[in-house]
Design an enzyme around this catalytic site. Structure first.
Site, short mmCIF file in Angstrom:
data_model
loop_
_atom_site.label_atom_id
_atom_site.label_comp_id
_atom_site.label_asym_id
_atom_site.label_seq_id
_atom_site.Cartn_x
_atom_site.Cartn_y
_atom_site.Cartn_z
N HIS A 66 0.83 -1.20 0.00
CA HIS A 66 0.00 0.00 0.00
C HIS A 66 0.87 1.26 0.00
O HIS A 66 1.87 1.32 0.73
CB HIS A 66 -0.92 0.02 1.23
CG HIS A 66 -1.81 -1.18 1.32
ND1 HIS A 66 -2.29 -1.65 2.53
CD2 HIS A 66 -2.29 -2.01 0.36
CE1 HIS A 66 -3.05 -2.72 2.30
NE2 HIS A 66 -3.06 -2.95 1.00
N TYR A 129 1.80 2.07 13.97
CA TYR A 129 2.44 3.09 13.14
C TYR A 129 1.87 4.48 13.40
O TYR A 129 0.68 4.66 13.63
CB TYR A 129 2.36 2.74 11.65
CG TYR A 129 0.99 2.37 11.12
CD1 TYR A 129 0.25 3.26 10.34
CD2 TYR A 129 0.44 1.11 11.37
CE1 TYR A 129 -0.99 2.92 9.84
CE2 TYR A 129 -0.81 0.76 10.87
CZ TYR A 129 -1.52 1.67 10.10
OH TYR A 129 -2.76 1.32 9.61
#
Length: 469
Positions: A66, A129
C-alpha cells in the site's frame, strides 16, 4: 535510555531505526518514539498526528503493498514480521525495494510515496504506526501486487499459503506510467522581484501570483491542492510602506502581511509542508547599535503600519511546525527598485539628494534565494534567520553614489541629506535608521553571503549590457 541508531536503505528517505529495548523476566520496555531523540539521530521531523495499530491474530497474515499519501513510522508492539517496501515515486529510484525481518527492537520510517507491506511471522503480532495525516474512510491510494515479478519479493511464507485479503489479491502490477508524482515547491508571490529569483533558484517550483491564488479568498484557499507541495515559499507581501499609513492601505497591508501568513501557517500544520516566509528589518525600530546590528532574538519594535503588519506575520508563521522566517533588508531584484531608480536618474542627467542617515546593507534577490536553498538543503534548525549581502553598513546616499560612479557620473552629483530634510512636506511612514542585521546565525549554518558592493557592480553591469542595442 540510550539514543536509537539510524540506518539508511536503498530507498531514499526510508530509514531503519534500532531502538534501545530494556528487558527483564517480566517483559520489556522501550521508548518507541521520542521526538527529540529521533531528531538527534537524523530522522525527519515529520509531525505525526495519529497512531494506528493493526493486530494480526495468525502467522502468515500478509498486507500490502500500500502506498498511502502520508509519512509513517512503523514498529511492533509484539511479534515478528517480514517487511517489504517498494519505491513508487517517479524518478531514478522508482521500483527500488528493501526488505527486513523486524522484531520489537526495530522501527522503520517510510516516506510518502513508498509502498509498505508486511507478513507476520508469529501469531498475535501487533503492528503499530504513526502517521502525519489523519486516516479517513473511503480514501483510495496506489497499491502493488504482492507477487509482482519486477520487484520479486521473496516472502518467507509462500503467498499461496499466506492469509491475504481479496482486495490485496487484486492489486495491479508495477507500471512506471502510474508512478507517484513527487511533492513540489510552491512560490507564492511569484511575480515579484523575490518570487522571480526564487523560481530561478528552484526551476522545478510552481510560481503563482495573486491572480491564480489569492490567500485572502477562502474559497480559493480551500480549492488549492496543498497536499501536492512539501515546501511553500511565501514571497507575497504588501510593500507600499507609505501608502500603508492610509485607511485603505492599512487594510491591504494587514491582509497581505499578517492574515495571509497566518493562513499559510494553519495550512502548514494541516498538510505538513515546510513554510518559508520572508520578513523585513522594519520589524525593529532601528535603535540597535551597528555592531552587532539587529539579532534574531531582539524583541520586535515596529514603528509604522507596514512594520506592524510584518511583525504580526512573523508571529503567525511561528505557529507552523516546520518554518523559516527569513528577515531581510533593502531587496534588489528584477523590476523597479532603488538601484534602478538611481541608474535612471544618472542616465537622465539628474543630480538627486539622497538620505544619508539611514544605514544598512543591500540584499540581492538572487542571494536571498540562494540562502533559502541552503536553509532547506542543509536541514538547518527551523526558526528565524537574518539574510542580507555582507560588507560594511552603508547609507542610501553611499549606494546612490556608487551607482552613479558605475554609470559614469561623478560621485559629487549625489547630495547627502538627512531623513528629516527628505521628509519635509511629505507624508511618510517612519523608517528605522539602522537596518543592519547581524548575520552570525546564517553563517553558522555554513552559508557565506556575498559582499553587497561586489553584487552591486555585477547587477549594474548586467543592466548596462541588457540596455545595449
Amino acid at each position: 535510555m540510550a539514543l536509537p541508531s539510524l540506518e539508511t536503505t536503498p530507498i531514499p528517505g526510508l530509514f531503519v531505526v534500532r531502538l534501545d529495548v530494556r528487558e527483564d523476566p517480566r517483559g520489556f520496555f522501550k521508548e518507541n518514539w521520542q521526538h527529540q531523540k529521533m531528531l538527534d539521530i537524523g530522522l525527519p521531523d515529520f509531525g505525526p498526528v495519529q497512531n494506528n495499530v493493526s493486530f494480526n491474530a495468525d502467522r502468515g497474515v500478509t498486507r500490502g503493498i500500500h502506498t498511502e499519501p502520508w509519512d509513517k513510522f512503523i514498529s511492533l508492539a509484539t511479534g515478528r514480521i517480514f517487511g517489504a517496501w517498494v519505491d513508487m515515486r517517479e524518478g531514478d529510484s522508482f521500483g527500488a525495494t528493501f526488505t527486513l525481518e523486524m522484531d520489537t527492537s526495530m522501527a522503520v520510517f517510510v516516506p510518502r510515496g513508498v509502498g509498505n507491506s508486511y507478513q507476520t511471522l508469529e501469531d498475535g503480532t501487533a503492528y503499530t504506526y504513526l502517521v502525519n495525516q489523519h486516516w479517513r474512510p473511503g480514501i483510495t491510494y496506489p497499491a502493488l501486487a504482492l507477487d509482482d515479478p519486477t520487484v520479486s519479493i521473496s516472502w518467507p511464507i509462500p503467498l499461496a499459503e499466506a492469509i491475504i485479503s481479496e482486495k490485496d489479491r487484486q492489486n495491479p502490477q508495477l507500471d512506471r506510467g502510474t508512478a507517484i508524482a513527487r511533492q513540489r515547491t510552491l512560490v507564492v508571490g511569484g511575480n515579484g522581484q523575490l518570487g522571480q529569483a526564487l523560481q530561478q533558484e528552484f526551476p522545478d517550483a510552481e510560481g503563482v501570483g495573486r491572480d491564480r491564488l489569492d490567500l485572502t479568498d477562502t474559497g480559493a484557499v480551500a480549492a488549492w491542492p496543498w497536499a501536492d507541495y512539501d515546501v511553500v515559499l511565501n514571497a507575497a507581501a504588501y510593500t507600499a510602506v507609505d501608502t500603508a499609513e492610509t485607511a485603505e492601505g492599512r487594510v491591504a497591508a494587514w491582509a497581505a502581511n499578517a492574515t495571509a501568513p497566518a493562513t499559510l501557517a494553519a495550512l502548514a500544520r494541516e498538510h505538513g509542508f515546510t513554510l518559508v516566509h520572508y520578513s523585513s528589518e522594519y520589524v525593529f525600530d532601528g535603535t540597535a547599535p551597528l555592531d552587532p546590528g539587529h539579532t534574531e532574538d531582539e524583541p520586535l519594535s515596529p514603528l509604522g503600519v507596514y512594520a506592524q503588519s510584518k511583525a504580526a506575520g512573523e508571529l503567525a508563521v511561528a505557529a507552523a511546525p516546520r518554518h523559516y522566517v527569513v528577515r531581510t533588508s533593502w531587496v534588489i531584484g528584477d523590476g523597479g527598485n532603488f538601484v534602478r531608480t538611481m541608474q535612471r536618474l544618472a542616465g537622465n542627467g539628474v543630480s538627486p539628494s539622497v538620505v544619508s542617515d539611514q544605514v544598512g546593507r543591500l540584499t540581492f534577490a538572487a542571494e536571498l534565494a540562494r540562502a533559502t536553498r541552503h536553509l532547506l538543503e542543509s536541514d538547518a534548525a527551523y526558526g528565524t534567520y537574518h539574510v542580507s549581502n555582507t560588507g560594511p553598513a552603508t547609507s542610501w546616499s553611499d549606494i546612490a553614489t556608487r551607482v552613479f560612479e558605475l554609470s559614469g557620473r561623478d560621485a559629487g552629483d549625489v547630495t547627502p541629506i538627512s531623513s528629516e530634510e527628505y521628509a519635509a512636506g511629505k507624508t511618510l511612514a517612519p523608517r528605522p535608521l539602522n537596518s543592519t542585521m547581524n548575520l552570525a546565525k546564517i553563517r553558522a549554518t555554513g552559508f557565506e553571503p556575498e559582499d553587497a558592493f561586489v553584487a552591486l557592480e555585477r547587477y549594474c553591469a548586467g543592466a548596462s549590457a541588457s540596455s545595449r542595442p
